[in-house]
Scaffold this motif. Structure first.
Motif, PDB file in Angstrom:
ATOM      1  N   ASN A  70      19.765 -29.893 -37.327  1.00 13.65           N
ATOM      2  CA  ASN A  70      20.914 -29.774 -38.238  1.00 13.65           C
ATOM      3  C   ASN A  70      22.182 -29.289 -37.545  1.00 13.65           C
ATOM      4  N   ALA A  71      22.252 -29.454 -36.231  1.00 13.16           N
ATOM      5  CA  ALA A  71      23.467 -29.052 -35.513  1.00 13.16           C
ATOM      6  C   ALA A  71      24.664 -29.799 -36.096  1.00 13.16           C
ATOM      7  N   PRO A  72      25.779 -29.101 -36.356  1.00  8.25           N
ATOM      8  CA  PRO A  72      26.939 -29.745 -37.005  1.00  8.25           C
ATOM      9  C   PRO A  72      27.708 -30.655 -36.052  1.00  8.25           C
ATOM     10  N   ASP A  73      28.326 -31.652 -36.632  1.00  6.18           N
ATOM     11  CA  ASP A  73      29.205 -32.550 -35.885  1.00  6.18           C
ATOM     12  C   ASP A  73      30.557 -31.862 -35.718  1.00  6.18           C
ATOM     13  N   ARG A  74      30.957 -31.626 -34.499  1.00  5.91           N
ATOM     14  CA  ARG A  74      32.206 -30.916 -34.257  1.00  5.91           C
ATOM     15  C   ARG A  74      33.431 -31.752 -34.655  1.00  5.91           C
ATOM     16  N   ARG A  75      33.242 -33.035 -34.723  1.00  2.00           N
ATOM     17  CA  ARG A  75      34.379 -33.910 -35.054  1.00  2.00           C
ATOM     18  C   ARG A  75      34.567 -34.092 -36.558  1.00  2.00           C
ATOM     19  N   ARG A  76      33.503 -33.910 -37.296  1.00  2.00           N
ATOM     20  CA  ARG A  76      33.617 -34.083 -38.741  1.00  2.00           C
ATOM     21  C   ARG A  76      32.834 -32.970 -39.430  1.00  2.00           C
ATOM     22  N   PRO A  77      33.491 -31.929 -39.905  1.00  2.00           N
ATOM     23  CA  PRO A  77      32.817 -30.818 -40.599  1.00  2.00           C
ATOM     24  C   PRO A  77      32.007 -31.314 -41.796  1.00  2.00           C
ATOM     25  N   GLY A  78      30.826 -30.738 -41.979  1.00  7.65           N
ATOM     26  CA  GLY A  78      29.973 -31.116 -43.089  1.00  7.65           C
ATOM     27  C   GLY A  78      28.989 -32.217 -42.764  1.00  7.65           C
ATOM     28  N   ARG A  79      29.062 -32.797 -41.563  1.00  7.03           N
ATOM     29  CA  ARG A  79      28.132 -33.856 -41.162  1.00  7.03           C
ATOM     30  C   ARG A  79      27.295 -33.379 -39.979  1.00  7.03           C
ATOM     31  N   ARG A  80      26.030 -33.783 -39.952  1.00  8.16           N
ATOM     32  CA  ARG A  80      25.181 -33.460 -38.813  1.00  8.16           C
ATOM     33  C   ARG A  80      25.604 -34.274 -37.589  1.00  8.16           C
ATOM     34  N   ALA A  81      25.421 -33.669 -36.410  1.00  9.72           N
ATOM     35  CA  ALA A  81      25.742 -34.399 -35.183  1.00  9.72           C
ATOM     36  C   ALA A  81      24.871 -35.648 -35.052  1.00  9.72           C
ATOM     37  N   LEU A  82      23.602 -35.560 -35.426  1.00 14.21           N
ATOM     38  CA  LEU A  82      22.702 -36.705 -35.312  1.00 14.21           C
ATOM     39  C   LEU A  82      23.125 -37.883 -36.181  1.00 14.21           C
ATOM     40  N   ASP A  83      23.882 -37.632 -37.250  1.00 11.55           N
ATOM     41  CA  ASP A  83      24.320 -38.717 -38.135  1.00 11.55           C
ATOM     42  C   ASP A  83      25.547 -39.435 -37.601  1.00 11.55           C
ATOM     43  N   ASN A  84      26.082 -38.965 -36.492  1.00 12.65           N
ATOM     44  CA  ASN A  84      27.216 -39.616 -35.847  1.00 12.65           C
ATOM     45  C   ASN A  84      26.688 -40.631 -34.831  1.00 12.65           C
ATOM     46  N   PRO A  85      26.969 -41.931 -34.987  1.00 16.11           N
ATOM     47  CA  PRO A  85      26.460 -42.943 -34.050  1.00 16.11           C
ATOM     48  C   PRO A  85      26.903 -42.704 -32.609  1.00 16.11           C
ATOM     49  N   ASP A  86      27.984 -41.941 -32.422  1.00 17.35           N
ATOM     50  CA  ASP A  86      28.476 -41.664 -31.073  1.00 17.35           C
ATOM     51  C   ASP A  86      27.934 -40.365 -30.483  1.00 17.35           C
ATOM     52  N   ASP A  87      27.049 -39.703 -31.180  1.00 19.88           N
ATOM     53  CA  ASP A  87      26.464 -38.466 -30.680  1.00 19.88           C
ATOM     54  C   ASP A  87      25.657 -38.772 -29.413  1.00 19.88           C
ATOM     55  N   TRP A  88      25.931 -38.047 -28.322  1.00 26.02           N
ATOM     56  CA  TRP A  88      25.295 -38.357 -27.048  1.00 26.02           C
ATOM     57  C   TRP A  88      23.794 -38.111 -27.063  1.00 26.02           C
ATOM     58  N   VAL A  89      23.343 -37.083 -27.719  1.00 31.16           N
ATOM     59  CA  VAL A  89      21.910 -36.835 -27.802  1.00 31.16           C
ATOM     60  C   VAL A  89      21.214 -38.024 -28.459  1.00 31.16           C
ATOM     61  N   ARG A  90      21.775 -38.487 -29.545  1.00 33.87           N
ATOM     62  CA  ARG A  90      21.215 -39.636 -30.265  1.00 33.87           C
ATOM     63  C   ARG A  90      21.263 -40.903 -29.418  1.00 33.87           C
ATOM     64  N   ARG A  91      22.375 -41.161 -28.747  1.00 34.25           N
ATOM     65  CA  ARG A  91      22.528 -42.391 -27.967  1.00 34.25           C
ATOM     66  C   ARG A  91      21.547 -42.432 -26.786  1.00 34.25           C
ATOM     67  N   GLU A  92      21.359 -41.311 -26.134  1.00 32.44           N
ATOM     68  CA  GLU A  92      20.425 -41.275 -25.004  1.00 32.44           C
ATOM     69  C   GLU A  92      19.002 -41.554 -25.465  1.00 32.44           C
ATOM     70  N   ILE A  93      18.611 -40.987 -26.600  1.00 31.01           N
ATOM     71  CA  ILE A  93      17.263 -41.240 -27.131  1.00 31.01           C
ATOM     72  C   ILE A  93      17.122 -42.705 -27.527  1.00 31.01           C
TER      73      ILE A  93
END
Length: 248
Positions: A70-93
């Motif tokens: 549930n780490a927050p997305d720093r670019r969009r408050p209120g959204r999880r980082a994992l829900d951002n298609p550009d999140d590096w953790v998600r993209r690498e996986i």
């Protein structure tokens, strides 16, 4: 190509990733483990290097702590980082799963729960089906080496690296044992041997000072008899003063 890729979120996972890198490098060698801060050369396209590293690895270790899901997305408050298609953790996986690499969720500490596919973005939902490993700070080296043992049995490239690294360690250990000795050989002993005595039948020493082959005495008034004495021994020193009267 780096056989092992460390996937982590900077906040909460960076320091642990460095610890993992150190343990795995000891096991498989410096060039075998990808860690962004250490493995990407200056001036290299950062994004391309990350994606290529995740795509080409044999194993991706996804470091997951209590805040990971549930780490927050720093670019969009209120959204999880994992829900951002550009999140590096998600993209690498995503890259590692698509390439067929072995992906291992590495759960940090006992409080971290096993992943649920329903809580993950669809593109990485498969991560929840991958067998996880659990590690802790207190037993990190033992935990990672146990995981490495299993990976070596599954992945030939890691098995080869493991053998090579062990050979290097054995060679270095052997070199340390043979250093700091005198060169040359004595008898049937060759190479560097230092001070070597095969069998001693007489007194000896290897430092400075006198050495004597038999008993040695110094000072005045000493008698020494060697062997059997059948005739007695008499000894006089100078003129003898007669004793007399009341001697106390």
């Amino acid at each position: 190509m780096h056989e092992i890729f460390l996937n982590y979120r900077t906040k909460g996972g960076k320091s642990f990733a460095y610890l993992c890198h150190s343990v795995l490098v000891d096991r498989f060698g410096e060039q075998s483990v990808f860690l962004a801060r250490k493995s990407i050369a200056e001036g290299t396209d950062f994004a391309e290097a990350l994606l290529r590293g995740a795509r080409d690895c044999q194993v991706l270790l996804a470091l997951i702590d209590e805040e990971w899901l549930n780490a927050p997305d720093r670019r969009r408050p209120g959204r999880r980082a994992l829900d951002n298609p550009d999140d590096w953790v998600r993209r690498e996986i995503e890259e590692a799963l698509a390439s067929g690499a072995v992906v291992v969720p590495l759960l940090i500490a006992r409080k971290v729960e096993q992943l649920d596919a329903r809580s993950l973005p669809r593109s990485i939902a498969e991560l929840a089906e991958c067998q996880y490993a659990r590690v802790s700070h207190a037993t990190l080296a033992a935990d990672l080496n146990k995981l490495a043992d299993g990976l070596v049995r599954r992945i030939p490239a890691l098995a080869a690296l493991d053998r090579a690294q062990r050979a290097v360690a054995d060679k270095q250990q052997g070199a340390e044992v043979r250093t700091d000795h005198q060169s040359g050989g004595i008898g049937s002993v060759g190479g560097s041997v230092g001070t070597f005595v095969n069998e001693a039948h007489a007194p000896f020493h290897t430092g400075r000072g006198n050495i004597y082959g038999g008993p040695h005495f110094s000072g005045d008034g000493t008698n020494y008899v060697a062997g059997d004495n059948h005739g007695g021994i008499r000894q006089g020193f100078g003129t003898r003063t007669p004793r007399g009267g009341d001697e106390r």
